[in-house]
Write a protein that holds these residues in place. Structure first.
Motif, PDB file in Angstrom:
ATOM      1  N   ASP A  95       7.421  91.217 -80.900  1.00  0.00           N
ATOM      2  CA  ASP A  95       8.741  91.954 -79.847  1.00  0.00           C
ATOM      3  C   ASP A  95       9.853  90.699 -79.664  1.00  0.00           C
ATOM      4  OD1 ASP A  95       7.655  94.090 -80.078  1.00  0.00           O
ATOM      5  OD2 ASP A  95       6.750  94.195 -78.281  1.00  0.00           O
ATOM      6  N   HIS A  96       9.030  90.037 -79.179  1.00  0.00           N
ATOM      7  CA  HIS A  96      10.301  88.634 -78.838  1.00  0.00           C
ATOM      8  C   HIS A  96      11.163  88.119 -80.091  1.00  0.00           C
ATOM      9  CE1 HIS A  96       8.383  87.039 -75.098  1.00  0.00           C
ATOM     10  NE2 HIS A  96       9.897  88.391 -74.966  1.00  0.00           N
ATOM     11  N   VAL A  97      10.501  87.654 -81.377  1.00  0.00           N
ATOM     12  CA  VAL A  97      11.184  87.498 -82.735  1.00  0.00           C
ATOM     13  C   VAL A  97      11.970  88.649 -83.452  1.00  0.00           C
ATOM     14  CG1 VAL A  97      10.528  87.211 -84.923  1.00  0.00           C
ATOM     15  CG2 VAL A  97       8.551  86.117 -83.533  1.00  0.00           C
ATOM     16  N   LEU A 119      -5.258  82.169 -81.704  1.00  0.00           N
ATOM     17  CA  LEU A 119      -4.522  83.078 -80.546  1.00  0.00           C
ATOM     18  C   LEU A 119      -3.182  82.556 -81.499  1.00  0.00           C
ATOM     19  CD1 LEU A 119      -3.260  84.616 -78.319  1.00  0.00           C
ATOM     20  CD2 LEU A 119      -3.195  82.632 -76.974  1.00  0.00           C
ATOM     21  N   LEU A 120      -2.670  81.934 -82.220  1.00  0.00           N
ATOM     22  CA  LEU A 120      -1.910  81.663 -82.739  1.00  0.00           C
ATOM     23  C   LEU A 120      -1.956  82.893 -83.972  1.00  0.00           C
ATOM     24  CD1 LEU A 120       0.755  80.681 -83.251  1.00  0.00           C
ATOM     25  CD2 LEU A 120       0.431  78.081 -84.118  1.00  0.00           C
ATOM     26  N   ALA A 121      -3.001  82.391 -84.561  1.00  0.00           N
ATOM     27  CA  ALA A 121      -3.769  83.206 -85.918  1.00  0.00           C
ATOM     28  C   ALA A 121      -2.734  84.250 -86.012  1.00  0.00           C
ATOM     29  CB  ALA A 121      -4.297  82.601 -86.249  1.00  0.00           C
ATOM     30  N   SER A 122      -3.226  85.450 -84.117  1.00  0.00           N
ATOM     31  CA  SER A 122      -2.981  86.232 -84.143  1.00  0.00           C
ATOM     32  C   SER A 122      -1.385  86.551 -83.614  1.00  0.00           C
ATOM     33  CB  SER A 122      -3.811  86.632 -83.096  1.00  0.00           C
ATOM     34  OG  SER A 122      -5.222  86.719 -83.484  1.00  0.00           O
ATOM     35  N   LYS A 123      -0.840  85.837 -82.763  1.00  0.00           N
ATOM     36  CA  LYS A 123       0.467  85.659 -83.046  1.00  0.00           C
ATOM     37  C   LYS A 123       0.931  86.378 -84.737  1.00  0.00           C
ATOM     38  CE  LYS A 123       0.854  83.545 -78.570  1.00  0.00           C
ATOM     39  NZ  LYS A 123       1.612  82.631 -77.691  1.00  0.00           N
ATOM     40  N   ILE A 124       0.552  85.028 -85.253  1.00  0.00           N
ATOM     41  CA  ILE A 124       1.806  85.034 -86.751  1.00  0.00           C
ATOM     42  C   ILE A 124       1.301  86.582 -87.577  1.00  0.00           C
ATOM     43  CG2 ILE A 124       1.521  84.272 -89.103  1.00  0.00           C
ATOM     44  CD1 ILE A 124       0.522  81.478 -87.768  1.00  0.00           C
ATOM     45  N   ARG A 129       2.970  91.207 -89.460  1.00  0.00           N
ATOM     46  CA  ARG A 129       3.460  92.729 -90.036  1.00  0.00           C
ATOM     47  C   ARG A 129       4.930  93.430 -89.377  1.00  0.00           C
ATOM     48  NH1 ARG A 129      -2.281  92.340 -87.706  1.00  0.00           N
ATOM     49  NH2 ARG A 129      -1.338  93.075 -85.698  1.00  0.00           N
ATOM     50  N   ALA A 130       5.328  93.256 -88.408  1.00  0.00           N
ATOM     51  CA  ALA A 130       6.189  93.666 -87.403  1.00  0.00           C
ATOM     52  C   ALA A 130       7.612  93.075 -88.528  1.00  0.00           C
ATOM     53  CB  ALA A 130       6.879  93.013 -86.024  1.00  0.00           C
ATOM     54  N   VAL A 131       7.565  91.967 -89.135  1.00  0.00           N
ATOM     55  CA  VAL A 131       8.991  91.915 -90.363  1.00  0.00           C
ATOM     56  C   VAL A 131       8.848  92.610 -91.430  1.00  0.00           C
ATOM     57  CG1 VAL A 131       9.673  90.200 -91.900  1.00  0.00           C
ATOM     58  CG2 VAL A 131       9.033  88.979 -89.437  1.00  0.00           C
ATOM     59  N   ALA A 132       7.515  92.697 -92.029  1.00  0.00           N
ATOM     60  CA  ALA A 132       6.911  93.511 -93.276  1.00  0.00           C
ATOM     61  C   ALA A 132       7.522  95.025 -92.512  1.00  0.00           C
ATOM     62  CB  ALA A 132       5.902  93.430 -93.472  1.00  0.00           C
ATOM     63  N   LYS A 133       7.517  95.630 -91.365  1.00  0.00           N
ATOM     64  CA  LYS A 133       7.345  96.706 -91.366  1.00  0.00           C
ATOM     65  C   LYS A 133       8.933  97.627 -90.900  1.00  0.00           C
ATOM     66  CE  LYS A 133       6.486  99.928 -87.744  1.00  0.00           C
ATOM     67  NZ  LYS A 133       5.466 100.670 -86.769  1.00  0.00           N
ATOM     68  N   SER A 134       9.716  96.471 -91.011  1.00  0.00           N
ATOM     69  CA  SER A 134      11.217  96.041 -90.960  1.00  0.00           C
ATOM     70  C   SER A 134      11.937  96.385 -92.056  1.00  0.00           C
ATOM     71  CB  SER A 134      11.887  95.142 -89.795  1.00  0.00           C
ATOM     72  OG  SER A 134      11.541  93.826 -90.083  1.00  0.00           O
ATOM     73  N   THR A 169      -2.470  79.354 -92.450  1.00  0.00           N
ATOM     74  CA  THR A 169      -1.978  80.482 -94.080  1.00  0.00           C
ATOM     75  C   THR A 169      -2.452  81.130 -93.874  1.00  0.00           C
ATOM     76  OG1 THR A 169      -1.777  77.508 -95.069  1.00  0.00           O
ATOM     77  CG2 THR A 169      -1.816  79.543 -96.160  1.00  0.00           C
ATOM     78  N   SER A 170      -3.300  81.684 -93.703  1.00  0.00           N
ATOM     79  CA  SER A 170      -4.667  83.347 -93.922  1.00  0.00           C
ATOM     80  C   SER A 170      -3.148  84.023 -93.353  1.00  0.00           C
ATOM     81  CB  SER A 170      -5.647  83.028 -93.612  1.00  0.00           C
ATOM     82  OG  SER A 170      -6.230  82.107 -94.332  1.00  0.00           O
ATOM     83  N   ALA A 171      -2.958  83.683 -92.199  1.00  0.00           N
ATOM     84  CA  ALA A 171      -2.310  84.538 -91.604  1.00  0.00           C
ATOM     85  C   ALA A 171      -1.752  84.829 -91.697  1.00  0.00           C
ATOM     86  CB  ALA A 171      -2.662  84.154 -89.772  1.00  0.00           C
ATOM     87  N   GLY A 172      -0.556  83.781 -92.239  1.00  0.00           N
ATOM     88  CA  GLY A 172       0.417  84.723 -93.320  1.00  0.00           C
ATOM     89  C   GLY A 172       1.783  83.410 -92.392  1.00  0.00           C
ATOM     90  N   ALA A 173       1.563  82.690 -92.031  1.00  0.00           N
ATOM     91  CA  ALA A 173       1.977  81.315 -92.093  1.00  0.00           C
ATOM     92  C   ALA A 173       2.690  80.235 -93.230  1.00  0.00           C
ATOM     93  CB  ALA A 173       2.013  80.181 -91.589  1.00  0.00           C
TER      94      ALA A 173
END
Length: 267
Positions: A95-97, A119-124, A129-134, A169-173
């Motif tokens: 939401d912040h991003v 935890l960082l992987a989960s955040k990424i 997901r949020a960026v793609a949805k938008s 990378t797998s998380a989307g970085a």
């Protein structure tokens, strides 16, 4: 081409993208005027400029307000250092991003620090997901402090960095940032083992940009270095002025008033 697409493209050159990290709208506009193809912020510089210590304590509303000011004066892509996302909750971080994406940023830095890599992987993942949805785009630069904070034994730091790089990378970085990575053998090993651009931070003893490019580095950041040098210079001049009261102390390579004014007159 969108700012985010342009920013992605800037990581695909043989010579590393050089980012003299800025801390406010004035420093951002100054660096842009020098010909920088993109601008990146320093979270430490942000915090200090706003009267806070570095280290995940800056209120996110302050981050948003400062980014809004920077975006207003820039024409090139902007990447924002958001430390750990200012929350341990992946949804809150996403939401912040998105608040920053709505302002028009092209990228972010987000760090693991002392937190678990998972935890960082989960955040990424939540951010992607949020960026793609938008329907937006964003370059996510995953910063790992394996070297900077000596998160593991020295002998295993390259191996740990590679493992985290692959996880992120797998998380989307889209990039991996390893501050305090300086040795050629480590740089070449890591750059050759990950699929995303490698980012290092400028420190005394690090090879120059051209050499780093040959080693596989695709992004070179100044971090808080320039803001610290500026503060050091201001400290020395202010001290001399306080002690002597001589006006000559203010005549140490200043940017002329008219030149500064011109930076903010946008036609």
């Amino acid at each position: 081409m969108s700012h985010a697409s342009t920013f992605h493209q800037l990581h695909r050159n043989a010579s590393p993208l050089r980012l003299p990290n800025v801390w406010d709208a004035g420093s951002a506009r100054l660096v842009e005027a020098l010909g920088a193809p993109a601008i990146a912020t320093t979270s430490a510089g942000f915090a200090w400029a706003l009267g806070y210590p570095d280290g995940r304590v800056l209120p996110f509303d302050e981050v948003v307000a400062t980014v809004r000011r920077i975006i207003r004066v820039l024409k090139v892509p902007l990447s924002v250092d958001i430390e750990n996302g200012y929350s341990d909750d992946p949804k809150t971080v996403a939401d912040h991003v998105m608040r920053l994406v709505e302002l028009g940023i092209a990228g972010i830095n987000i760090e693991d620090g002392p937190d678990a890599a998972s935890l960082l992987a989960s955040k990424i993942e939540a951010i992607k997901r949020a960026v793609a949805k938008s329907g937006s785009e964003l370059f996510i630069n995953a910063r790992s402090d394996v070297f900077l904070a000596s998160l593991v034994e020295k002998s295993t730091q390259p191996e740990e960095s590679i493992a985290r790089g692959k996880l992120y990378t797998s998380a989307g970085a889209d990039g991996l940032f390893l501050p305090a990575l300086v040795h050629t053998s480590d740089i070449e090993t890591i750059a050759g083992s990950i699929r995303i651009p490698l980012n290092v931070m400028a420190v005394p003893g690090l090879a120059d940009a051209a050499t780093l490019g040959k080693q596989g580095v695709r992004r070179l950041s100044a971090g808080s270095g320039i803001s610290q040098v500026v503060l050091g210079k201001a400290k020395a001049i202010a001290r001399e002025f306080l002690e002597s009261g001589r006006s000559e102390s203010l005549d140490d390579t200043p940017v002329p008033y008219a030149e500064v004014q011109a930076l903010f007159r946008r036609g």
